[in-house]
Design an enzyme around this catalytic site. Sequence first.
Site, mmCIF file in Angstrom:
data_model
loop_
_atom_site.group_PDB
_atom_site.id
_atom_site.type_symbol
_atom_site.label_atom_id
_atom_site.label_comp_id
_atom_site.label_asym_id
_atom_site.label_seq_id
_atom_site.Cartn_x
_atom_site.Cartn_y
_atom_site.Cartn_z
ATOM 1 N N THR A 2 0.896 -1.070 0.164
ATOM 2 C CA THR A 2 0.085 0.235 -0.108
ATOM 3 C C THR A 2 0.839 1.271 -0.048
ATOM 4 O O THR A 2 2.103 1.296 0.480
ATOM 5 C CB THR A 2 -0.811 0.069 1.114
ATOM 6 O OG1 THR A 2 -1.517 1.454 1.539
ATOM 7 C CG2 THR A 2 -0.149 -0.341 2.493
ATOM 8 N N TYR A 10 -1.341 0.046 10.406
ATOM 9 C CA TYR A 10 -1.618 -0.553 9.015
ATOM 10 C C TYR A 10 -0.677 -0.650 8.403
ATOM 11 O O TYR A 10 0.022 -1.809 7.525
ATOM 12 C CB TYR A 10 -2.904 -0.037 8.420
ATOM 13 C CG TYR A 10 -3.173 -0.401 6.768
ATOM 14 C CD1 TYR A 10 -3.331 -1.857 6.736
ATOM 15 C CD2 TYR A 10 -3.175 0.751 6.015
ATOM 16 C CE1 TYR A 10 -3.861 -2.044 5.369
ATOM 17 C CE2 TYR A 10 -3.164 0.145 4.763
ATOM 18 C CZ TYR A 10 -3.614 -1.021 4.392
ATOM 19 O OH TYR A 10 -3.798 -1.627 3.162
#
Length: 330
Positions: A123, A147
């Site tokens: 990501t 995350y």
Amino acid sequence: MNILITGGAGYIGSHVLKALLERGNDSVTVIDNFYSGSKEALITLESVGKFEFIKCDLSDTFSLREIFKTHKFDAIIHFAAFIEVFESTVKPLKYYLNNTANAANLINLAIEYGVGKFIFSSTAATYGEPESGVVSEQSPQNPINPYGKSKLMTEWILKDAAAANPNFKYGILRYFNVAGASSDGLIGQNYPNATHLIKVATQTITGKRESMSVFGTDYATKDGTCVRDYIHIEDLASAHLSVLEYLSSNDSDIFNVGYGRGFSVFEVIETAKKVSGVDFKVINASRRDGDPAVLISNADKLKTKTNWKPKKDSLELIISSALEWEKKLK
Ligand code: UDP
């Protein structure tokens, strides 16, 4: 190829599954625990092509090993993960256990059972808050939430694993802001609690929300709102096929997956109003923690090194496909 897709019932996983089934060259096994994945998506995709489905949680190492014992995979495309930034700040261990520890176990099994290729969903959140808003694969990675850290650690594990195992190659894909739905209307984003801008806008257009908020109007950007690189789900899905093919004759590599241009939150909302013809209610709210002002990919590497050809680089197209899908959802 004999391919294992983890999280194949999820938003991105199901679109990659669809692309593989349409290509029709592979034998595909999907595992998913239906945490956020959709049974309906898998049922729909049975009409597109044949695949095997096994319900399995990645933490169930015994069942996972049984799957490797009975299948000879050539490649793994690993999507199964938790993806909510805010939740990761309050439940970090949930993220480290699934996105990092379970991924490490999967990589270990892949090497033990001789799987040659591993495609990993990473990501843009691994870049954190870049000084210049445009990031290349070499830009520093300083994730600012659990995350992003959980994904970055898995990148490191893959690099070390590949360095120590010459027959194991990885393709790391760092996604920017994915949105939209399949253009034939078969599948889309099913997860009702998704917090992403375009999803929220289409929920507001379709009356599932009374209004939506703009998180911060005082950023140092063209109109004060954050700028992101929104990419159509079908172009993101095709990037996986391109990188899989690339790995057949090249070494492990890392690719940003975006279009290399950005739109502000206000621009997205204006486009959503134009595309839908609905003048929905928008509230200017305060900043959301952890949002960088600008995050745009330099995506030259994917375009030049692989055969990836983006076909849907249009904000109108992204939003209209997301909206058509949202209208179908109850
Ligand atoms: N955003 C917003 N309202 C919303 C959802 C998102 O203003 O209801 C903003 C968010 O603050 C960010 C941008 O839209 O600046 C993109 O956020 P999103 O959650 O879609 O993706 P992210 O870039 O955080 O992965």
